[in-house]
Design a protein around this motif. Structure first.
Motif, short mmCIF file in Angstrom:
data_model
loop_
_atom_site.label_atom_id
_atom_site.label_comp_id
_atom_site.label_asym_id
_atom_site.label_seq_id
_atom_site.Cartn_x
_atom_site.Cartn_y
_atom_site.Cartn_z
N LYS A 138 -37.43 -14.12 -25.22
CA LYS A 138 -36.70 -14.62 -26.38
C LYS A 138 -35.25 -14.15 -26.37
O LYS A 138 -34.32 -14.92 -26.61
N VAL A 139 -35.03 -12.87 -26.05
CA VAL A 139 -33.68 -12.31 -26.05
C VAL A 139 -32.86 -12.81 -24.86
O VAL A 139 -31.72 -13.23 -25.01
N VAL A 140 -33.46 -12.79 -23.67
CA VAL A 140 -32.73 -13.21 -22.48
C VAL A 140 -32.31 -14.68 -22.59
O VAL A 140 -31.20 -15.05 -22.21
N GLU A 141 -33.19 -15.51 -23.13
CA GLU A 141 -32.85 -16.93 -23.26
C GLU A 141 -31.82 -17.19 -24.35
O GLU A 141 -31.14 -18.21 -24.33
N ALA A 142 -31.66 -16.25 -25.26
CA ALA A 142 -30.71 -16.44 -26.37
C ALA A 142 -29.29 -15.99 -26.02
O ALA A 142 -28.34 -16.32 -26.76
N VAL A 143 -29.13 -15.24 -24.92
CA VAL A 143 -27.82 -14.68 -24.58
C VAL A 143 -27.39 -15.18 -23.21
O VAL A 143 -27.92 -14.73 -22.18
N ASP A 144 -26.45 -16.09 -23.16
CA ASP A 144 -25.94 -16.59 -21.89
C ASP A 144 -25.31 -15.45 -21.09
O ASP A 144 -24.51 -14.68 -21.63
N GLY A 145 -25.68 -15.36 -19.83
CA GLY A 145 -25.10 -14.34 -18.96
C GLY A 145 -25.79 -13.01 -18.97
O GLY A 145 -25.41 -12.11 -18.22
N LEU A 146 -26.82 -12.84 -19.81
CA LEU A 146 -27.56 -11.58 -19.86
C LEU A 146 -28.63 -11.57 -18.78
O LEU A 146 -29.44 -12.50 -18.69
N GLY A 147 -28.64 -10.54 -17.94
CA GLY A 147 -29.65 -10.40 -16.90
C GLY A 147 -30.78 -9.50 -17.35
O GLY A 147 -30.69 -8.83 -18.38
N LEU A 148 -31.83 -9.47 -16.55
CA LEU A 148 -33.00 -8.63 -16.85
C LEU A 148 -33.25 -7.64 -15.73
O LEU A 148 -33.42 -8.04 -14.57
N LEU A 149 -33.26 -6.37 -16.08
CA LEU A 149 -33.76 -5.33 -15.19
C LEU A 149 -35.26 -5.22 -15.48
O LEU A 149 -35.66 -4.69 -16.53
N LEU A 150 -36.06 -5.77 -14.59
CA LEU A 150 -37.51 -5.79 -14.81
C LEU A 150 -38.11 -4.50 -14.27
O LEU A 150 -38.03 -4.22 -13.07
N ASP A 151 -38.69 -3.71 -15.15
CA ASP A 151 -39.41 -2.50 -14.77
C ASP A 151 -40.87 -2.86 -14.58
O ASP A 151 -41.49 -3.46 -15.47
N THR A 152 -41.42 -2.53 -13.43
CA THR A 152 -42.79 -2.96 -13.13
C THR A 152 -43.83 -2.34 -14.05
O THR A 152 -44.92 -2.89 -14.22
N TYR A 153 -43.49 -1.22 -14.69
CA TYR A 153 -44.49 -0.47 -15.46
C TYR A 153 -44.30 -0.55 -16.97
O TYR A 153 -45.29 -0.58 -17.71
N ASN A 154 -43.08 -0.56 -17.45
CA ASN A 154 -42.81 -0.39 -18.88
C ASN A 154 -43.11 -1.64 -19.71
O ASN A 154 -42.21 -2.34 -20.17
N TRP A 155 -44.38 -1.89 -19.90
CA TRP A 155 -44.83 -2.98 -20.76
C TRP A 155 -45.82 -2.43 -21.79
O TRP A 155 -46.44 -1.39 -21.57
N ALA A 156 -45.94 -3.12 -22.88
CA ALA A 156 -46.94 -2.74 -23.88
C ALA A 156 -48.32 -2.67 -23.22
O ALA A 156 -48.59 -3.39 -22.26
N PRO A 157 -49.20 -1.79 -23.70
CA PRO A 157 -50.53 -1.65 -23.09
C PRO A 157 -51.24 -2.98 -22.92
O PRO A 157 -51.30 -3.81 -23.84
N GLY A 158 -51.75 -3.18 -21.71
CA GLY A 158 -52.49 -4.40 -21.41
C GLY A 158 -51.63 -5.61 -21.12
O GLY A 158 -52.16 -6.71 -20.89
N MET A 159 -50.29 -5.44 -21.09
CA MET A 159 -49.39 -6.58 -20.93
C MET A 159 -48.66 -6.59 -19.59
O MET A 159 -47.73 -7.37 -19.39
N HIS A 160 -49.06 -5.75 -18.65
CA HIS A 160 -48.35 -5.65 -17.38
C HIS A 160 -48.31 -6.97 -16.63
O HIS A 160 -47.24 -7.47 -16.26
N GLU A 161 -49.48 -7.55 -16.38
CA GLU A 161 -49.51 -8.79 -15.61
C GLU A 161 -48.83 -9.93 -16.36
O GLU A 161 -48.14 -10.76 -15.76
N THR A 162 -49.01 -9.97 -17.66
CA THR A 162 -48.32 -10.99 -18.46
C THR A 162 -46.82 -10.82 -18.33
O THR A 162 -46.08 -11.81 -18.18
N GLY A 163 -46.35 -9.57 -18.36
CA GLY A 163 -44.93 -9.31 -18.22
C GLY A 163 -44.39 -9.79 -16.88
O GLY A 163 -43.35 -10.45 -16.82
N TRP A 164 -45.11 -9.47 -15.81
CA TRP A 164 -44.65 -9.93 -14.48
C TRP A 164 -44.65 -11.45 -14.42
O TRP A 164 -43.69 -12.07 -13.93
N ASN A 165 -45.72 -12.05 -14.90
CA ASN A 165 -45.89 -13.49 -14.75
C ASN A 165 -44.85 -14.30 -15.50
O ASN A 165 -44.36 -15.32 -14.98
#
Length: 275
Positions: A178-205
């Motif tokens: 939601k945030v990345v799509e709302a801000v033109d030019g904002l990139g994402l540093l994706l951390d493989t681990y830092n997701w809410a419990p049980g949301m890791h695969e959803t986060g990657w996908n």
């Protein structure tokens, strides 16, 4: 393979007085990194007190200017460019306008540091509560838009501003999107681990396609960690990510050099196994 090491991987040695930015640069060369990815804690600047006071957004004290020149020279001497500067202790969200103004002053200062070092990307944490209300969302979007615009100003190559999935408003994959799509030019540093419990695969996908930088985050080294990293890297590759993989090792056993070495071996093993 483009490989980085976030200097936060050595934060315990830094706190103990056994590490600094110059040793970090030398360590990156030793470990075979292709770029430098410092954490702001490795760049102790007296100027930060000025930024936090609100007296001036971007002023650098002469001693800090000289220090940053030494850091840049050390990096040039080993032939390693600066990749992503991870800025700590400042968030885009704050509950009051005054606090947000103070945080922006600090963020502007770090953007100036990034320009002095030739940094390509700077990550600022969103902060905020996990329950991202419409009001919180608007504040975060406004703050990132401000920083993206600021990073495009001034001399030299424009700097890419990044957010990151971390505890807080962007702990949820849906909120990251939601945030990345709302801000033109904002990139994402994706951390493989830092997701809410049980949301890791959803986060990657759902977030892999937005990634413009990646932290491969480890704390233990067992079969579960290997399987998780392999799945995360496979998802990133399938989404088209072919950029740098940056090690962020926080070993539970406290062996920071061992953690970095094992994470690098793990990353290489995962990538070669996919070929």
């Amino acid at each position: 393979m483009e490989l980085g090491i976030c200097s936060y991987s050595f934060h315990r040695m830094l706190t103990a007085g056994e590490h600094d930015i110059f040793r970090y640069i030398a360590d990156c060369e030793t470990f075979g990194a292709t770029r430098l990815d410092p954490w702001s804690g490795h760049l102790p600047l007296k100027s930060e007190a000025i930024w936090r006071s609100g007296a001036c957004f971007v002023q650098l004290l002469p001693e800090d200017e000289a220090y940053l020149e030494q850091v840049k020279c050390a990096a040039d001497n080993v032939g390693l460019p600066f990749g992503c500067l991870t800025v700590g202790d400042v968030t885009v969200y704050a509950p009051t306008r005054e606090m947000r103004h103070a945080n922006m002053a600090v963020a502007y200062g770090w953007l100036e540091v990034a320009r002095r070092l030739g940094v390509r990307q700077v990550r600022f944490e969103a902060g905020g509560p996990e329950n991202m209300t419409l009001g919180v969302f608007r504040v975060i979007v406004e703050g990132y838009r401000d920083l993206v615009a600021r990073a495009q100003m001034g001399p030299g190559t424009p700097i890419e501003v990044l957010t990151e999935n971390l505890p807080g408003a962007l702990f949820s994959p849906a909120n990251v999107v939601k945030v990345v799509e709302a801000v033109d030019g904002l990139g994402l540093l994706l951390d493989t681990y830092n997701w809410a419990p049980g949301m890791h695969e959803t986060g990657w996908n759902i977030c892999a396609r937005y990634a413009t930088a990646v932290h491969v985050h480890t704390s233990v080294f067992d079969a579960g960690t290997c399987a998780e990293i392999l799945k995360a890297l496979r998802t990133l590759r399938q989404a088209g990510y072919n950029g740098c993989l940056v090690v962020e090792s926080c070993p539970l056993d406290g062996d920071e050099y061992g953690g970095v070495r094992k994470t690098i071996e793990l990353v290489k093993g995962c990538l070669y196994g996919q070929e």
